[in-house]
Design a protein around this motif. Structure first.
Motif, PDB file in Angstrom:
ATOM      1  N   MET A 180       0.435  -4.465   9.496  1.00 23.47           N
ATOM      2  CA  MET A 180       1.050  -5.770   9.306  1.00 23.47           C
ATOM      3  C   MET A 180       2.568  -5.642   9.256  1.00 23.47           C
ATOM      4  N   GLY A 181       3.053  -4.652   8.504  1.00 23.96           N
ATOM      5  CA  GLY A 181       4.487  -4.445   8.428  1.00 23.96           C
ATOM      6  C   GLY A 181       5.100  -4.168   9.782  1.00 23.96           C
ATOM      7  N   LYS A 182       4.482  -3.289  10.558  1.00 18.98           N
ATOM      8  CA  LYS A 182       4.998  -2.963  11.896  1.00 18.98           C
ATOM      9  C   LYS A 182       4.997  -4.204  12.785  1.00 18.98           C
ATOM     10  N   ALA A 183       3.925  -4.998  12.710  1.00 17.45           N
ATOM     11  CA  ALA A 183       3.816  -6.192  13.552  1.00 17.45           C
ATOM     12  C   ALA A 183       4.903  -7.208  13.236  1.00 17.45           C
ATOM     13  N   ALA A 184       5.373  -7.219  11.979  1.00 17.82           N
ATOM     14  CA  ALA A 184       6.417  -8.159  11.567  1.00 17.82           C
ATOM     15  C   ALA A 184       7.822  -7.596  11.734  1.00 17.82           C
ATOM     16  N   GLY A 185       7.933  -6.342  12.178  1.00 20.07           N
ATOM     17  CA  GLY A 185       9.239  -5.719  12.329  1.00 20.07           C
ATOM     18  C   GLY A 185       9.797  -5.133  11.054  1.00 20.07           C
ATOM     19  N   PHE A 186       8.951  -4.967  10.030  1.00 23.15           N
ATOM     20  CA  PHE A 186       9.364  -4.393   8.748  1.00 23.15           C
ATOM     21  C   PHE A 186       9.328  -2.865   8.818  1.00 23.15           C
ATOM     22  N   ARG A 187      10.089  -2.208   7.934  1.00 23.53           N
ATOM     23  CA  ARG A 187       9.833  -0.811   7.630  1.00 23.53           C
ATOM     24  C   ARG A 187       8.599  -0.756   6.737  1.00 23.53           C
ATOM     25  N   THR A 188       7.981   0.416   6.601  1.00 16.69           N
ATOM     26  CA  THR A 188       6.759   0.510   5.807  1.00 16.69           C
ATOM     27  C   THR A 188       6.778   1.729   4.907  1.00 16.69           C
ATOM     28  N   ILE A 189       6.283   1.526   3.684  1.00 12.45           N
ATOM     29  CA  ILE A 189       6.091   2.612   2.727  1.00 12.45           C
ATOM     30  C   ILE A 189       4.624   2.622   2.331  1.00 12.45           C
ATOM     31  N   GLY A 190       3.954   3.742   2.565  1.00 13.75           N
ATOM     32  CA  GLY A 190       2.568   3.897   2.167  1.00 13.75           C
ATOM     33  C   GLY A 190       2.471   4.595   0.826  1.00 13.75           C
ATOM     34  N   VAL A 191       1.624   4.071  -0.057  1.00 15.62           N
ATOM     35  CA  VAL A 191       1.403   4.705  -1.359  1.00 15.62           C
ATOM     36  C   VAL A 191       0.069   5.442  -1.319  1.00 15.62           C
ATOM     37  N   THR A 192       0.032   6.638  -1.861  1.00 17.12           N
ATOM     38  CA  THR A 192      -1.129   7.512  -1.663  1.00 17.12           C
ATOM     39  C   THR A 192      -2.169   7.409  -2.775  1.00 17.12           C
ATOM     40  N   TRP A 193      -1.947   6.525  -3.759  1.00 18.26           N
ATOM     41  CA  TRP A 193      -2.893   6.433  -4.874  1.00 18.26           C
ATOM     42  C   TRP A 193      -3.925   5.319  -4.677  1.00 18.26           C
ATOM     43  N   GLY A 194      -3.899   4.642  -3.542  1.00 17.98           N
ATOM     44  CA  GLY A 194      -4.775   3.498  -3.336  1.00 17.98           C
ATOM     45  C   GLY A 194      -6.052   3.809  -2.598  1.00 17.98           C
ATOM     46  N   TYR A 195      -6.456   2.914  -1.681  1.00 12.59           N
ATOM     47  CA  TYR A 195      -7.808   2.914  -1.136  1.00 12.59           C
ATOM     48  C   TYR A 195      -7.943   3.542   0.248  1.00 12.59           C
ATOM     49  N   HIS A 196      -6.841   3.813   0.933  1.00 14.49           N
ATOM     50  CA  HIS A 196      -6.908   4.530   2.201  1.00 14.49           C
ATOM     51  C   HIS A 196      -6.246   5.891   2.043  1.00 14.49           C
ATOM     52  N   PRO A 197      -6.818   6.930   2.664  1.00 11.53           N
ATOM     53  CA  PRO A 197      -6.262   8.279   2.500  1.00 11.53           C
ATOM     54  C   PRO A 197      -4.922   8.444   3.209  1.00 11.53           C
ATOM     55  N   ARG A 198      -4.218   9.464   2.795  1.00  9.64           N
ATOM     56  CA  ARG A 198      -2.896   9.797   3.357  1.00  9.64           C
ATOM     57  C   ARG A 198      -2.936   9.853   4.882  1.00  9.64           C
ATOM     58  N   GLU A 199      -3.971  10.475   5.437  1.00 16.15           N
ATOM     59  CA  GLU A 199      -4.053  10.652   6.892  1.00 16.15           C
ATOM     60  C   GLU A 199      -4.117   9.309   7.613  1.00 16.15           C
ATOM     61  N   ARG A 200      -4.806   8.351   7.016  1.00 18.42           N
ATOM     62  CA  ARG A 200      -4.923   7.035   7.651  1.00 18.42           C
ATOM     63  C   ARG A 200      -3.590   6.282   7.613  1.00 18.42           C
ATOM     64  N   LEU A 201      -2.842   6.445   6.540  1.00 14.23           N
ATOM     65  CA  LEU A 201      -1.519   5.821   6.446  1.00 14.23           C
ATOM     66  C   LEU A 201      -0.555   6.422   7.462  1.00 14.23           C
ATOM     67  N   ILE A 202      -0.630   7.739   7.624  1.00 11.09           N
ATOM     68  CA  ILE A 202       0.221   8.404   8.611  1.00 11.09           C
ATOM     69  C   ILE A 202      -0.128   7.932  10.016  1.00 11.09           C
ATOM     70  N   ALA A 204      -1.307   5.163  10.855  1.00 11.51           N
ATOM     71  CA  ALA A 204      -0.859   3.779  11.027  1.00 11.51           C
ATOM     72  C   ALA A 204       0.654   3.663  11.162  1.00 11.51           C
ATOM     73  N   GLY A 205       1.360   4.782  11.049  1.00 10.41           N
ATOM     74  CA  GLY A 205       2.806   4.771  11.295  1.00 10.41           C
ATOM     75  C   GLY A 205       3.674   4.505  10.098  1.00 10.41           C
ATOM     76  N   ALA A 206       3.180   4.794   8.890  1.00  7.37           N
ATOM     77  CA  ALA A 206       4.014   4.610   7.697  1.00  7.37           C
ATOM     78  C   ALA A 206       5.327   5.372   7.860  1.00  7.37           C
ATOM     79  N   ASP A 207       6.441   4.714   7.549  1.00  8.56           N
ATOM     80  CA  ASP A 207       7.750   5.371   7.665  1.00  8.56           C
ATOM     81  C   ASP A 207       7.939   6.434   6.586  1.00  8.56           C
ATOM     82  N   ILE A 208       7.443   6.146   5.391  1.00 12.31           N
ATOM     83  CA  ILE A 208       7.554   7.073   4.268  1.00 12.31           C
ATOM     84  C   ILE A 208       6.261   6.967   3.463  1.00 12.31           C
ATOM     85  N   LEU A 209       5.794   8.083   2.916  1.00 10.05           N
ATOM     86  CA  LEU A 209       4.711   8.086   1.945  1.00 10.05           C
ATOM     87  C   LEU A 209       5.267   8.487   0.588  1.00 10.05           C
ATOM     88  N   ILE A 210       4.782   7.826  -0.463  1.00  6.86           N
ATOM     89  CA  ILE A 210       5.165   8.222  -1.817  1.00  6.86           C
ATOM     90  C   ILE A 210       3.903   8.494  -2.628  1.00  6.86           C
TER      91      ILE A 210
END
Length: 227
Positions: A180-202, A204-210
């Motif tokens: 959603m962030g990419k589609a809107a032209g936003f930068r994106t930060i993925g958080v690794t404590w939630g419901y999708h694993p780190r690999e899936r966030l990567i 999806a093109g997350a700019d930064i993981l925390i």
């Protein structure tokens, strides 16, 4: 002149750990219908989508009518669970979430918002239970928009705040948030404590993981080139 910036947060899986509520309500809903219960991992994988889309993806062979029935059952069960467990306060905020909001909120150039697959009523309950409303100036819910990853929520947030997409960041725990962030032209930060694993966030093109909320202010500064 200071450039206006916007940081938009997902709620479930990012700010609030509501997984037990979600899984139990979904299992109760399917149990009432006599539908095979999905696994915990399956249920958490669709958190973030609007309810109708989530159920349709979770059980693809359900008819549209049965998806609507399951969605209503889920809403009813969630309300019952809220009453049984003492409200949304029973779903805790993630460690460091409030502290991060308290650090970011006073920044003059920064506005905070929410974009969630929750209904407005659910978001209001979460706000009231955790005293969060004061932090956010824009509040986008599933009642008024297509499901994530459609960019409608973030486009409305830009319109309401006057920020530009190049100066905006979407913060979330799922690939739906990153897409959603990419589609809107936003930068994106993925958080690794939630419901999708780190690999899936990567993927999806997350700019930064925390890995902790304490890392968020520095991650925002890095994205906006203010470090």
């Amino acid at each position: 002149m200071t450039t206006l910036k916007l940081a938009v947060f997902d709620v479930d899986g990012t700010l609030i750990d509501s997984q037990d509520f979600i899984v139990e309500a979904m299992n109760r809903a399917f149990g009432e219908m006599g539908v095979a219960l999905p696994s915990r991992e399956q249920v958490l994988s669709i958190v973030g989508l609007s309810l109708h889309d989530a159920i349709a993806q979770l059980v693809p062979d359900l008819s549209d009518r049965d998806v609507d029935i399951a969605a209503q059952q889920y809403k009813d069960m969630f309300i019952k669970l809220r009453a049984e467990k003492g409200g949304e306060a029973a779903a805790p905020m993630y460690p460091g979430a409030r502290e991060a909001l308290e650090v970011l909120h006073p920044r003059d150039e920064l506005l905070l918002g929410v974009a969630t697959g929750k209904a407005r009523r659910g978001l209001d309950h979460a706000y009231d239970a955790h005293d969060l409303r004061k932090f956010f100036v824009t509040h986008q819910t599933a009642d008024d928009h297509p499901s994530k990853p459609h960019p409608s929520m973030l486009q409305r947030a830009l319109s309401e705040t006057g920020a530009e997409a190049i100066n905006a960041v979407m913060i979330g725990d799922t690939s739906f948030d990153m897409d959603m962030g990419k589609a809107a032209g936003f930068r994106t930060i993925g958080v690794t404590w939630g419901y999708h694993p780190r690999e899936r966030l990567i993927a999806a093109g997350a700019d930064i993981l925390i890995d902790a909320f304490a890392e968020l202010p520095a991650a925002l500064d890095e994205l906006w080139g203010t470090t």
